[in-house]
Design an enzyme around this catalytic site. Structure first.
Site, PDB file in Angstrom:
ATOM      1  CE1 TYR A 145      28.503 -35.027   0.807  1.00  0.00           C
ATOM      2  CE2 TYR A 145      29.583 -36.426  -0.793  1.00  0.00           C
ATOM      3  CZ  TYR A 145      28.977 -36.268   0.433  1.00  0.00           C
ATOM      4  OH  TYR A 145      28.855 -37.336   1.273  1.00  0.00           O
ATOM      5  CE  LYS A 194      22.010 -27.888  14.271  1.00  0.00           C
ATOM      6  NZ  LYS A 194      21.600 -28.710  15.429  1.00  0.00           N
ATOM      7  CG  ASP A 226      20.092 -31.786  16.248  1.00  0.00           C
ATOM      8  OD1 ASP A 226      19.094 -31.493  15.564  1.00  0.00           O
ATOM      9  OD2 ASP A 226      20.509 -31.056  17.178  1.00  0.00           O
ATOM     10  CG  ASP A 250      27.338 -39.460   3.027  1.00  0.00           C
ATOM     11  OD1 ASP A 250      27.197 -40.561   2.453  1.00  0.00           O
ATOM     12  OD2 ASP A 250      28.365 -39.141   3.651  1.00  0.00           O
ATOM     13  CG  ASP A 254      26.293 -45.060   5.585  1.00  0.00           C
ATOM     14  OD1 ASP A 254      25.855 -45.064   4.415  1.00  0.00           O
ATOM     15  OD2 ASP A 254      27.479 -45.338   5.869  1.00  0.00           O
TER      16      ASP A 254
HETATM   17  C1  IPM Z   1      27.578 -42.524  -0.731  1.00  0.00           C
HETATM   18  C2  IPM Z   1      29.059 -42.531  -0.475  1.00  0.00           C
HETATM   19  C3  IPM Z   1      29.686 -41.405  -1.281  1.00  0.00           C
HETATM   20  C4  IPM Z   1      29.056 -40.117  -0.812  1.00  0.00           C
HETATM   21  C5  IPM Z   1      31.226 -41.329  -1.188  1.00  0.00           C
HETATM   22  C6  IPM Z   1      31.871 -42.631  -1.605  1.00  0.00           C
HETATM   23  C7  IPM Z   1      31.782 -40.176  -1.963  1.00  0.00           C
HETATM   24  O1  IPM Z   1      29.322 -42.422   0.883  1.00  0.00           O
HETATM   25  O2  IPM Z   1      27.183 -42.716  -1.900  1.00  0.00           O
HETATM   26  O3  IPM Z   1      26.825 -42.362   0.220  1.00  0.00           O
HETATM   27  O4  IPM Z   1      29.454 -39.563   0.225  1.00  0.00           O
HETATM   28  O5  IPM Z   1      28.123 -39.635  -1.485  1.00  0.00           O
HETATM   29 MG    MG Z   2      27.596 -42.475   2.100  1.00  0.00          MG
END
Ligand code: IPM
Ligand code: MG
Length: 361
Positions: A145, A194, A226, A250, A254
């Site tokens: 990032y 990894k 993975d 990240d 999710d």
């Molecule tokens: C998160 C989001 C952010 C990230 C984006 C919006 C930059 O996906 O907080 O997980 O990737 O960190």
């Molecule tokens: Mg995210």
């Protein structure tokens, strides 16, 4: 600690951000009344809303307010309206990432908890997710990032470069945070990497392994990213605390969110610097903005995390979490988690119900 006043910067942001932060403010206020602390909430613009009003997604006044506050409550930022701006003016790259960096909040905590009342809401079988309680600790201010990036024209095409950088110190501080959290939980830490491909992962694994000696009561294991993704859908309850670098975290967070049934349930805390940043894990969901249908629980639970991690108010944090569980157990649901036999409520109604339960105890 009694009767203390905490100054909170409230950054509602874009889309559904204002609706969900309003409910977290309502619930924090109720918790303050019950537990003898008060909050001074100061609002500022961020994201597309700030770009429209002030020409930049992170105006200097907003950053200044954040730095003068005890903690920050952020809604959500971004939306199609701002997607075509130059990268440095877009809400994500122009506001969220610089804010994380400026506050030096290197440890991002993303708990994935399945509330009993919602065990059927996941797309996975009840027996796989029931009772799930994992904590992802994602490194938040380094890695891909923030590494050097370059895009150039070559031989009629283009070439990009994107770098993944970490120092021993950056790995150490987030790893210590994760070891410390594991120590307060089920004492299992799984570090994700990894190592079979990336040099950064080899340093990551070396550092984490070396630190393990300082935490003999925590059982450390390592897993390839993975395989970790696969294990999270196969048998997520094998994990307690997961430690990952920025990009892996990240993606995995999710995935973990979906295990709980709805992204609308997942709070987050970004800590490690002197001021903590608290926000729901979901985005700004522009198509639902202003309709009063979204789930404020992720933001309300982020408020609980603020009480715990920034203010050390475990009493008030626990009361909010119990109130959320009680509201769900009584059958109140926003649209994203609605099930037959339950009662559908609006964003504000859910906030009112939880605030009422917090105050009654
Ligand atoms: C998160 C989001 C952010 C990230 C984006 C919006 C930059 O996906 O907080 O997980 O990737 O960190
Ligand atoms: Mg995210």
């Amino acid at each position: 600690m009694e009767n203390q006043t905490y100054k909170i910067a409230v950054l509602p942001g874009d889309g559904i951000g204002p609706e969900v932060t309003a409910e977290a403010v309502r619930v924090l206020t109720a918790a303050g009344r019950r537990f003898g602390c008060s909050f001074e909430f100061c609002e500022a613009l961020i994201g597309g809303a700030a770009y429209d009003a002030a020409g930049h997604p992170l105006p200097p006044e907003t950053l200044e307010l954040c730095k003068q506050s005890d903690a920050i409550l952020l809604g959500a930022i971004g939306g199609p309206k701002w997607d075509n701006l130059p990268v440095h003016l877009r809400p994500e790259a122009g506001a969220l990432l610089p804010l994380r960096k400026a506050l030096d909040v290197y440890a991002n905590l993303r708990p994935a908890v399945v509330f009993d009342a919602l065990a059927n809401a996941s797309t996975l079988k009840r027996e796989v997710v029931e009772g799930l309680d994992i904590m992802i600790v994602r490194e938040l201010t380094g890695g891909l990032y923030f590494g050097k990036k370059k895009r150039e024209k070559i031989n009629g095409g283009e070439r990009v470069e994107e770098t993944l950088e970490y120092t021993t110190g950056e790995i150490e501080r987030v790893a210590r945070f994760a070891f410390g959290l594991a120590r307060q939980r089920r004492k299992k830490l799984t570090s994700v990497d990894k190592v079979n491909v990336l040099e950064s992962s080899r340093l990551w694994r070396d550092v984490v392994t070396r630190l393990a000696g300082d935490y003999p009561d925590v059982e450390l294991s390592h897993i390839l990213v993975d395989n970790c993704a696969m294990q999270l859908v196969r048998n997520p309850r094998q994990f307690d605390v997961l430690l990952t670098e920025n990009m892996f975290g990240d993606i995995l967070s999710d995935l973990a969110a979906q295990l709980t049934g709805s992204l609308g349930m997942l709070p987050s805390a970004s800590v490690g610097g002197s001021i903590g940043l608290y926000e729901p894990s979901h985005g700004s969901a522009p198509k639902y903005a202003g309709l009063g249908v979204v789930n404020p629980i992720a933001t309300i639970l982020s408020g609980a995390m603020m009480l715990r991690y920034s203010f050390g108010r475990e009493d008030a944090a626990g009361a909010i979490e119990r109130a959320v569980a009680a509201a769900l157990a009584r059958g109140y649901r926003t649209r994203d988690i609605m099930e037959p036999g339950c009662r559908q409520v609006s964003t504000a109604e859910m906030g009112e119900i939880i605030a009422g339960l917090v105050e009654k105890g």
